[in-house]
Write a protein that holds these residues in place. Sequence first.
Motif, PDB file in Angstrom:
ATOM      1  N   UNK A  11       0.936  -1.286  -0.034  1.00  0.00           N
ATOM      2  CA  UNK A  11       0.197  -0.222   0.115  1.00  0.00           C
ATOM      3  C   UNK A  11       0.831   1.221   0.138  1.00  0.00           C
ATOM      4  N   UNK A  12       0.434   2.217  -0.608  1.00  0.00           N
ATOM      5  CA  UNK A  12       1.023   3.469  -0.712  1.00  0.00           C
ATOM      6  C   UNK A  12       0.355   4.524  -0.214  1.00  0.00           C
ATOM      7  N   UNK A  13       0.506   5.361   0.861  1.00  0.00           N
ATOM      8  CA  UNK A  13      -0.088   6.295   1.537  1.00  0.00           C
ATOM      9  C   UNK A  13       0.103   7.857   0.582  1.00  0.00           C
ATOM     10  N   UNK A  14      -1.012   8.312   0.488  1.00  0.00           N
ATOM     11  CA  UNK A  14      -0.831   9.829  -0.030  1.00  0.00           C
ATOM     12  C   UNK A  14      -1.445  10.783   0.848  1.00  0.00           C
ATOM     13  N   UNK A  15      -0.872  11.953   0.601  1.00  0.00           N
ATOM     14  CA  UNK A  15      -1.554  13.135   1.488  1.00  0.00           C
ATOM     15  C   UNK A  15      -2.485  13.657   0.642  1.00  0.00           C
ATOM     16  N   UNK A  16      -3.604  13.281   0.215  1.00  0.00           N
ATOM     17  CA  UNK A  16      -4.761  14.080  -0.372  1.00  0.00           C
ATOM     18  C   UNK A  16      -5.600  14.787   0.258  1.00  0.00           C
ATOM     19  N   UNK A  17      -5.738  15.852   0.161  1.00  0.00           N
ATOM     20  CA  UNK A  17      -6.680  16.577   0.857  1.00  0.00           C
ATOM     21  C   UNK A  17      -7.952  16.723   0.197  1.00  0.00           C
ATOM     22  N   UNK A  18      -9.120  16.371   0.817  1.00  0.00           N
ATOM     23  CA  UNK A  18     -10.319  16.135   0.189  1.00  0.00           C
ATOM     24  C   UNK A  18     -11.144  17.492   0.616  1.00  0.00           C
ATOM     25  N   UNK A  19     -11.781  18.238  -0.489  1.00  0.00           N
ATOM     26  CA  UNK A  19     -12.339  19.683  -0.097  1.00  0.00           C
ATOM     27  C   UNK A  19     -13.831  19.067   0.194  1.00  0.00           C
ATOM     28  N   UNK A  20     -14.174  19.385   1.493  1.00  0.00           N
ATOM     29  CA  UNK A  20     -15.779  19.079   1.575  1.00  0.00           C
ATOM     30  C   UNK A  20     -16.375  20.373   1.687  1.00  0.00           C
ATOM     31  N   UNK A  21     -17.592  20.266   0.838  1.00  0.00           N
ATOM     32  CA  UNK A  21     -18.474  21.584   1.206  1.00  0.00           C
ATOM     33  C   UNK A  21     -19.538  21.500   1.609  1.00  0.00           C
ATOM     34  N   UNK A  22     -19.950  22.289   2.444  1.00  0.00           N
ATOM     35  CA  UNK A  22     -21.279  22.376   3.094  1.00  0.00           C
ATOM     36  C   UNK A  22     -22.207  22.275   2.181  1.00  0.00           C
ATOM     37  N   UNK A  23     -23.588  21.536   2.490  1.00  0.00           N
ATOM     38  CA  UNK A  23     -24.833  21.515   1.437  1.00  0.00           C
ATOM     39  C   UNK A  23     -25.460  22.881   1.652  1.00  0.00           C
ATOM     40  N   UNK A  24     -26.069  23.366   0.551  1.00  0.00           N
ATOM     41  CA  UNK A  24     -26.705  24.874   0.461  1.00  0.00           C
ATOM     42  C   UNK A  24     -27.779  24.983   1.481  1.00  0.00           C
ATOM     43  N   UNK A  25     -27.994  26.089   1.957  1.00  0.00           N
ATOM     44  CA  UNK A  25     -28.919  26.630   2.976  1.00  0.00           C
ATOM     45  C   UNK A  25     -30.004  27.279   2.180  1.00  0.00           C
ATOM     46  N   UNK A  26     -31.350  26.960   2.963  1.00  0.00           N
ATOM     47  CA  UNK A  26     -32.443  27.646   2.215  1.00  0.00           C
ATOM     48  C   UNK A  26     -33.260  28.575   3.368  1.00  0.00           C
ATOM     49  N   UNK A  27     -33.535  29.879   2.797  1.00  0.00           N
ATOM     50  CA  UNK A  27     -34.548  30.588   3.872  1.00  0.00           C
ATOM     51  C   UNK A  27     -35.908  30.147   3.338  1.00  0.00           C
ATOM     52  N   UNK A  28     -36.452  29.925   4.516  1.00  0.00           N
ATOM     53  CA  UNK A  28     -38.126  29.602   4.502  1.00  0.00           C
ATOM     54  C   UNK A  28     -38.777  30.907   4.648  1.00  0.00           C
ATOM     55  N   UNK A  29     -39.730  31.279   3.682  1.00  0.00           N
ATOM     56  CA  UNK A  29     -40.360  32.527   3.862  1.00  0.00           C
ATOM     57  C   UNK A  29     -41.816  32.505   3.948  1.00  0.00           C
ATOM     58  N   UNK A  30     -42.278  33.449   4.906  1.00  0.00           N
ATOM     59  CA  UNK A  30     -43.766  33.485   4.861  1.00  0.00           C
ATOM     60  C   UNK A  30     -44.267  34.825   4.166  1.00  0.00           C
ATOM     61  N   UNK A  31     -45.559  34.916   3.367  1.00  0.00           N
ATOM     62  CA  UNK A  31     -45.859  35.773   2.565  1.00  0.00           C
ATOM     63  C   UNK A  31     -46.933  36.204   2.993  1.00  0.00           C
ATOM     64  N   UNK A  32     -47.138  37.669   3.124  1.00  0.00           N
ATOM     65  CA  UNK A  32     -48.336  38.363   3.679  1.00  0.00           C
ATOM     66  C   UNK A  32     -49.692  38.167   2.678  1.00  0.00           C
ATOM     67  N   UNK A  33     -50.790  38.291   3.298  1.00  0.00           N
ATOM     68  CA  UNK A  33     -52.105  38.065   2.665  1.00  0.00           C
ATOM     69  C   UNK A  33     -53.104  38.795   3.541  1.00  0.00           C
ATOM     70  N   UNK A  34     -54.246  39.023   2.897  1.00  0.00           N
ATOM     71  CA  UNK A  34     -55.059  39.750   3.602  1.00  0.00           C
ATOM     72  C   UNK A  34     -56.369  38.896   4.569  1.00  0.00           C
ATOM     73  N   UNK A  35     -56.080  37.781   4.533  1.00  0.00           N
ATOM     74  CA  UNK A  35     -57.040  36.802   5.317  1.00  0.00           C
ATOM     75  C   UNK A  35     -56.366  36.101   6.520  1.00  0.00           C
ATOM     76  N   UNK A  36     -55.148  35.734   6.577  1.00  0.00           N
ATOM     77  CA  UNK A  36     -54.561  34.932   7.497  1.00  0.00           C
ATOM     78  C   UNK A  36     -54.439  35.715   8.632  1.00  0.00           C
ATOM     79  N   UNK A  37     -54.778  35.293   9.912  1.00  0.00           N
ATOM     80  CA  UNK A  37     -54.709  36.158  11.099  1.00  0.00           C
ATOM     81  C   UNK A  37     -53.310  36.216  11.633  1.00  0.00           C
ATOM     82  N   UNK A  38     -52.891  37.249  12.295  1.00  0.00           N
ATOM     83  CA  UNK A  38     -51.692  37.458  12.759  1.00  0.00           C
ATOM     84  C   UNK A  38     -51.432  36.551  13.949  1.00  0.00           C
ATOM     85  N   UNK A  39     -52.349  36.270  14.670  1.00  0.00           N
ATOM     86  CA  UNK A  39     -52.259  35.216  15.695  1.00  0.00           C
ATOM     87  C   UNK A  39     -52.071  33.818  15.139  1.00  0.00           C
ATOM     88  N   UNK A  40     -52.605  33.555  14.133  1.00  0.00           N
ATOM     89  CA  UNK A  40     -52.416  32.127  13.340  1.00  0.00           C
ATOM     90  C   UNK A  40     -50.844  32.086  13.033  1.00  0.00           C
TER      91      UNK A  40
END
Length: 104
Positions: A11-40
């Motif tokens: 076996x031959x050992x090598x010093x490879x560096x594997x670059x790990x990228x984090x998975x993307x993040x997503x914003x969850x957005x709420x949209x205003x309307x004229x019917x949904x109550x603020x309390x809800x």
Amino acid sequence: MSKIGRDFEGWVTTDHKTEVTEPPLYKVLLHNDDYTSMEFVVLLLEKVFNKSTPEATRIMLNVHQQGIGIAGVYHKEIAETKVAIVHDLAQKNEYPLRCSMEKI
């Protein structure tokens, strides 16, 4: 030589560096309307997004005043689940609340 030593002969050992990228993040957005109550909306933010009452109220007011607000930031699968839960609960309570996700 022991069996373990023979298993690694040649076996031959090598010093490879594997670059790990984090998975993307997503914003969850709420949209205003004229019917949904603020309390809800506050209740959804508390129960679905685990926000405190003051934080949920702040986000709800932002949605109300700006037309849109960020409920949270998550990895894709979690964001998709949160959006589906919001739509399901809104429909069951006869509100037209829209929720979407946007890649950061």
